[in-house]
Each structure stands twice: as structure tokens, then as C-alpha cells.
Design a protein around this motif. Structure first.
Motif, short mmCIF file in Angstrom:
data_model
loop_
_atom_site.label_atom_id
_atom_site.label_comp_id
_atom_site.label_asym_id
_atom_site.label_seq_id
_atom_site.Cartn_x
_atom_site.Cartn_y
_atom_site.Cartn_z
N PHE A 130 12.40 86.29 118.71
CA PHE A 130 13.47 85.31 118.81
C PHE A 130 12.91 83.88 118.79
N VAL A 131 11.89 83.65 119.60
CA VAL A 131 11.30 82.30 119.67
C VAL A 131 10.68 81.91 118.32
N ALA A 132 10.02 82.87 117.69
CA ALA A 132 9.42 82.61 116.37
C ALA A 132 10.52 82.24 115.36
N SER A 133 11.64 82.93 115.46
CA SER A 133 12.76 82.63 114.54
C SER A 133 13.27 81.21 114.78
N VAL A 134 13.46 80.87 116.06
CA VAL A 134 13.96 79.54 116.40
C VAL A 134 12.99 78.47 115.91
N GLU A 135 11.72 78.67 116.14
CA GLU A 135 10.73 77.67 115.73
C GLU A 135 10.66 77.57 114.20
N GLY A 136 10.79 78.70 113.54
CA GLY A 136 10.76 78.71 112.06
C GLY A 136 11.87 77.88 111.47
N VAL A 137 13.10 78.09 111.94
CA VAL A 137 14.23 77.36 111.34
C VAL A 137 14.28 75.91 111.85
N LEU A 138 13.91 75.71 113.12
CA LEU A 138 13.96 74.34 113.66
C LEU A 138 12.96 73.43 112.94
N ASN A 139 11.85 74.01 112.50
CA ASN A 139 10.82 73.21 111.82
C ASN A 139 11.29 72.71 110.45
N LEU A 140 12.37 73.32 109.95
CA LEU A 140 12.93 72.85 108.67
C LEU A 140 13.65 71.50 108.83
N TRP A 141 14.06 71.22 110.05
CA TRP A 141 14.92 70.06 110.32
C TRP A 141 14.23 68.72 110.02
N PRO A 142 13.04 68.45 110.59
CA PRO A 142 12.47 67.11 110.34
C PRO A 142 12.11 66.87 108.88
N ILE A 143 11.58 67.87 108.20
CA ILE A 143 11.16 67.64 106.81
C ILE A 143 12.38 67.37 105.92
N SER A 144 13.47 68.07 106.20
CA SER A 144 14.70 67.83 105.42
C SER A 144 15.25 66.44 105.73
N LEU A 145 15.21 66.08 107.01
CA LEU A 145 15.72 64.77 107.41
C LEU A 145 14.87 63.64 106.84
N PHE A 146 13.58 63.90 106.67
CA PHE A 146 12.68 62.92 106.06
C PHE A 146 13.19 62.51 104.68
N PHE A 147 13.51 63.52 103.87
CA PHE A 147 14.00 63.20 102.52
C PHE A 147 15.41 62.60 102.56
N GLY A 148 16.20 63.00 103.57
CA GLY A 148 17.51 62.38 103.75
C GLY A 148 17.39 60.91 104.09
N GLY A 149 16.43 60.60 104.98
CA GLY A 149 16.20 59.21 105.36
C GLY A 149 15.79 58.38 104.16
N LEU A 150 14.95 58.98 103.30
CA LEU A 150 14.52 58.27 102.10
C LEU A 150 15.72 58.03 101.16
N ALA A 151 16.58 59.04 101.07
CA ALA A 151 17.79 58.89 100.24
C ALA A 151 18.69 57.78 100.80
N LEU A 152 18.79 57.70 102.12
CA LEU A 152 19.61 56.67 102.76
C LEU A 152 19.05 55.27 102.44
N LEU A 153 17.74 55.15 102.51
CA LEU A 153 17.11 53.87 102.19
C LEU A 153 17.37 53.49 100.72
#
Lengths: 302, 275
Positions: free
Chosen positions: B164-187
Motif C-alpha cells: 500500500f505504501v509503495a503504491s501511494v509513494e509511486g503515484v504521489l511521486n508523479l505529482w511534482p514532475i507533472s506540476l513542474f511542466f504545468g508551471g512552465l506552461a503557466l509561465l
């Protein structure tokens, strides 16, 4: 009375393209001010600078005594704005959109919004994507007016509205004036300006060329006259009338432009058996061409 | 009129975030459902192999460089299998949700003509930028939550030992990298007046960084370029589902995304709005 809108040498240019140049304007509290000009004259640019969507290239503008760049948010809290070209979120209904705007403005009661919707015949239950241009315009007008702002800035507010709704809108503007609120609206329709505006500002090629009471503008405008008689008449006496120009006689029909002396023209026409008479006001474009329409070539020559 | 009390209304940022979330909800559910279905299908496909030794034999048949390039290091566990089949590729797809959402926030609103009506209200420009960013970050969390729930739920239903913890960490780690490209798109959305550019620039950066990381894994000559790729920091040692989240990278990437959003605020505050 105090100035609700004040501009001093307000200029906005887009590179080499024309925007507005050295616009000096004062709109007093409680008046309905018509901002007139042909398409591309700079009306929308001036409004967008007042709303701080565009930053002035030089000069300054104040609304309620506040600088439009430094105090834009405070100014917008007291202004209802209808942009010239606008769209609303396709997925949202008018009701949901107005609730959102009410929340942004801290307005609790949507009673006046519903009253306006009823009077303008706006459907607040359908998503925007299913509304016609005219019905979207009604929602745009409601969102500008529902919070009873002290100042309304409306860019071509009657565009897309059918005549009955235009009539109702002008009645609402009359009520707004009656409450002592101020209205600044752009238009190129002389009849609606004549109905509701106290003063008009004429803008041409980015420059404010005249500001005067509406009556002055209307009274100095000419009329196109067409008279049809039972049989041909001598055009000479008509041509000799003061203020008659461009007279054209074709059989029993006379056509001319009348600048003055309506009474004498009618009395002269009444001496013959008149079959038909048309008395038509010019379009705003014609008035511009006549009174404000010095061509760029003339400007250069001058 | 001089005494007219002009005030800045309060609570506009919360209203903007709630409004944007409502507009994004349907697409967030669809994105979460599609990515979750893919992850669930990968869980099911792992089960179809049955014997872990059979999986090791399949791995042995591939060149190690190829497996390394795609982040496949261990297929004997379901976490290792999902690391290569799901979490190595998922950012390529998921990053387009914030790219599309945040490119629409400014440049898209200008093109559609909705921004004039919105900013006709007493809303500071910075709140439009920050509100869009925060709402998209929350929508992204919803997407990874749906994805994780569908992936883990399938494993539970199939009685597989997916942590369960591995699953949570796996999907949660997708969040910052996706947001990084979102932030770039916003800029980009704040800098350019064209939404197409605000999509194309972060899209190309995404592709370039992915290639830099992938090629850097297989070639020592190109390894130095991995340092410039956010994908390297996304999975510096291994995948988050197998080795846990590298929190320094997690917060570092999130910080960069926030930095992009702050630059977007600075740019958008001073520029003209065209519709």
C-alpha cells in the motif's frame, strides 16, 4: 458634481498601430456619457485602459479619483463592465456564472440579477454554449449591472439585442441615471445615444475630437428628405430654401439633404399635393463624415 | 463621489480556486480513470505471467541497456514490474493535464475572450495565476489518487502482494514532475499571448528532458545531460514505488514548479491583456 472618470493626455499605442492619442476627458457623477466613434476609432482601447486591461503608453486615467493602474482592483469593485468582445465559460449556466461573480464581489442577494434577467428575457438555466449571441449579450449585461455599481462602463451594449430588448435596456439605463449612478457607454448607434445620453464624446482615429451635450450633436445633424408629389413640381423653390443641398428631381420625386429650416420646407411642400414623404436621420457614420470626417489626406495637407 | 468607499473584496482567491476546480473536475475524473485503467491493466498483465521466474527469463532475453533505458530493473516483484511499465512512462502522459489546464489559464482565456469578463470583477491578476495553479495542483492530486486507487484496488481484488505504501509513494511521486511542466506552461501562458506556444514549449521541454534522461542511462558519454533533466530527479536512484520517494527531489521539483508560477505572476502583472 465630481469627476467619476478623468483622463489627462491618455495615450495608448500598439507599436506603430494607432490606439488612442492625448485623450482628455471628464465624466461627471450621475451622467450618462456616450462615447461615439466609427469602428476602429479607439473606443474599445480607451475602455480597456480605464479597466487596466491595457496599460497607458503615456498620460494618466483616474476613476473615482484613483489611478487606474495603481488602484485597479478597488476601482473594479465599484464598476460594472461589459467588454466589447467577450465570451463566457461554455459549460456554465448564467445562474452559476452569476453566483460565481456574486461571490467575487461579496454580493449575497441575486434578486436584482433575476429581475434583470426577467426584464431582458435572459435564460439563466441553459449553458452558455447553447445560447445565441444576443442571449449571451443579455447575460453579459446582467453580470455588469446586477451588483448595482456606482459606475457602468459598457462597450457597445446593445450589439446583438433585438429591438424590444434594446428598448428595455435603455429604460434600465434611464433608471440607473435616476438613481444618481454614472454610465459610460460606447456606441455607434445615434438613436440610442440620443435617447439616454446627457453628453457625448466623439472619437476619431484615436483622438477625442469633440465633447458636447447630446442635443447639440442631434440638432446639428442633417436629415435626408424624399418627397413624392402627385405630379412633377418645380424644384427651384426647394433648391432656394436655406439648408437644402444635393437636390435631385426625378419626375414627381424630389430628394435632398436638409440642414436647416424644416418648417419652411414643410410649408412649401404643403402647397402641392403630397403623395409620400420620408424624413430620415443620417447614420452616425454620415455625421462623422460630415462634421468630423476630415480625411487623413486633408489632415496632412493641413 | 470622492467619499465613495472603494474596497478590495475578500475571499476571491478561494472563490477562484473553487471555480477552476469545478471547471476541471470532469476532465480530472477522465484523466484519472484512463491512467488508472492503464495501471490496473498492468497489474492484471503481471498476474497473467504467473511465475516470477518466468518474468526473470523474459528480462534476460532483453539487452540490459534497453531495460536500463526504460527503468526496468527488477521484474520479479509487482512493484518492479509497475516501475518499468507504468511509472517510467506515466509522467509523459500525465504532464499534459497541467500543461493543457495552465496554458488555458491566461493565453487560452485571452484567445477565448473570457478573461475580460473575469477581470472585470475585483480580482487581482496575481490571484488569477495563483488560483489556476493551486486548482490544477489539487486536480492533479485527484488524478493520481484515482490512478492509485484503481491500481491498488485491482491488486487487492486479485489478491496480489502490492504494498500500500509503495503504491501511494509511486503515484504521489508523479505529482511534482507533472506540476513542474504545468508551471512552465503557466509561465509561457503569461509570457506569450498564444495558447499553442504555451503548450508547445513545455511539450518540447518534456520530450527533450525525457530523451536526455533515457539516453543518459545507456550512454556514459551522454550521462552528464541527465543532470539537466527533471526525469533524473524524478527517479534518481530507482523508482518511488520500489525505493520510496526521494523527498529532496520531491520538494525540489515542487519548488521549481512554484518558482515558474511566481515568475508567471510577475510577468502577467505588468503586461497588456489582448482578446
Amino acid at each position: 458634481m465630481c469627476a467619476v472618470i478623468y483622463t489627462e493626455d491618455l495615450t495608448k499605442t500598439y507599436g506603430k498601430a494607432r490606439g488612442i492619442r492625448d485623450v482628455n476627458l471628464t465624466v461627471e457623477e450621475g451622467e450618462v456619457f456616450g462615447f461615439l466613434g466609427p469602428n476602429g476609432a479607439g473606443k474599445t482601447t480607451a475602455i480597456r485602459v480605464l479597466m487596466n486591461f491595457l496599460r497607458p503608453t503615456s498620460g494618466r486615467a483616474e476613476v473615482f479619483g484613483r489611478d487606474t493602474v495603481k488602484h485597479s482592483v478597488e476601482i473594479r469593485s465599484a464598476v460594472g463592465n461589459l467588454p466589447g468582445e467577450f465570451a463566457l465559460e461554455d459549460k456554465m449556466t448564467g445562474e452559476r456564472l452569476l453566483k460565481f461573480f456574486a461571490r467575487l464581489r461579496g454580493v449575497k442577494d441575486l434578486g436584482y440579477a433575476r429581475e434583470l434577467a426577467g426584464r431582458l428575457g435572459a435564460d439563466l438555466t441553459r449553458p452558455m454554449r447553447r445560447l445565441s449571441r444576443g442571449n449571451k449579450q443579455k447575460i453579459g449585461l446582467i453580470q455588469a449591472m446586477f451588483h448595482r455599481p456606482p459606475l457602468l462602463i459598457l462597450d457597445e451594449p446593445t450589439g446583438g439585442l433585438d429591438p424590444l430588448v434594446q428598448e428595455e435596456f435603455l429604460r434600465i439605463i434611464g433608471e440607473v441615471r435616476g438613481e444618481g449612478r454614472t454610465v459610460f457607454f460606447s456606441s455607434h448607434v445615434l438613436s440610442e445615444v440620443e435617447r439616454v445620453c446627457d453628453r457625448v464624446g466623439i472619437i476619431r482615429e484615436g483622438e477625442l475630437v469633440d465633447v458636447e451635450p447630446t442635443d447639440n450633436l442631434v440638432n446639428k445633424s442633417f436629415r435626408h428628405v424624399r418627397l413624392v408629389f402627385e405630379k412633377p413640381v418645380d424644384p427651384g423653390p426647394f433648391r432656394a430654401l436655406n439648408g437644402v443641398e444635393n437636390l435631385c428631381a426625378e419626375g414627381p420625386e424630389l430628394r435632398f439633404t436638409l440642414y436647416d429650416d424644416l418648417d419652411r420646407m414643410v410649408k412649401l411642400a404643403a402647397q402641392h399635393r403630397l403623395v409620400n414623404m420620408e424624413y430620415e436621420r443620417p447614420s452616425l457614420e454620415e455625421i462623422f463624415l460630415t462634421y468630423y470626417g476630415a480625411s487623413e489626406e486633408e489632415d496632412r495637407d493641413g | 463621489m470622492g467619499e465613495l468607499a472603494l474596497r478590495k473584496p475578500s475571499g476571491t482567491l478561494v472563490a477562484l480556486v473553487a471555480h477552476t476546480l469545478r471547471l476541471q473536475l470532469k476532465s480530472a475524473l477522465i484523466w484519472g480513470g484512463v491512467l488508472g485503467a492503464y495501471a490496473a491493466a498492468m497489474v492484471a498483465s503481471y498476474l497473467s505471467f504467473g511465475d516470477p521466474q518466468q518474468m526473470e527469463q523474459i528480462m534476460a532475453a532483453y539487452p540490459p541497456e534497453l531495460l536500463e533505458a526504460f527503468g526496468i530493473t527488477d521484474m520479479s516483484t509487482i512493484e518492479g514490474y509497475l516501475a518499468g511499465q507504468v511509472f517510467n512512462l506515466a509522467p509523459l502522459a500525465l504532464a499534459f493535464f497541467p500543461i493543457l489546464a495552465l496554458s488555458a489559464a491566461i493565453a487560452g482565456s485571452e484567445e477565448r475572450g473570457t478573461i475580460d469578463v473575469l477581470l472585470g470583477n475585483p480580482v487581482p491578476r496575481w490571484q488569477l495565476v495563483v488560483g489556476s495553479f493551486v486548482a490544477t495542483a489539487v486536480s492533479l492530486l485527484l488524478i493520481v489518487f484515482i490512478m492509485g486507487a484503481m491500481m491498488y484496488g485491482t491488486a487487492v481484488l486479485a489478491d496480489t502482494e502490492l504494498g500500500f505504501v509503495a503504491s501511494v509513494e509511486g503515484v504521489l511521486n508523479l505529482w511534482p514532475i507533472s506540476l513542474f511542466f504545468g508551471g512552465l506552461a503557466l509561465l509561457c501562458s503569461a509570457v506569450f499571448h498564444r495558447r499553442a506556444l504555451a503548450i508547445a514549449v513545455p511539450g518540447l521541454v518534456l520530450l527533450a528532458m525525457y530523451l536526455a534522461d533515457t539516453l543518459g542511462r545507456v550512454s556514459e558519454d551522454l550521462e552528464v545531460y541527465r543532470d539537466f533533466s527533471v526525469f533524473y530527479y524524478y527517479a534518481p536512484e530507482g523508482s518511488a514505488i520500489t525505493d520510496g520517494i526521494d523527498w529532496a527531489s520531491f520538494f525540489g521539483i515542487t519548488g521549481l514548479a512554484i518558482l515558474f508560477a511566481l515568475f508567471a505572476v510577475l510577468v502577467f502583472r505588468r503586461r497588456d491583456i489582448y482578446t
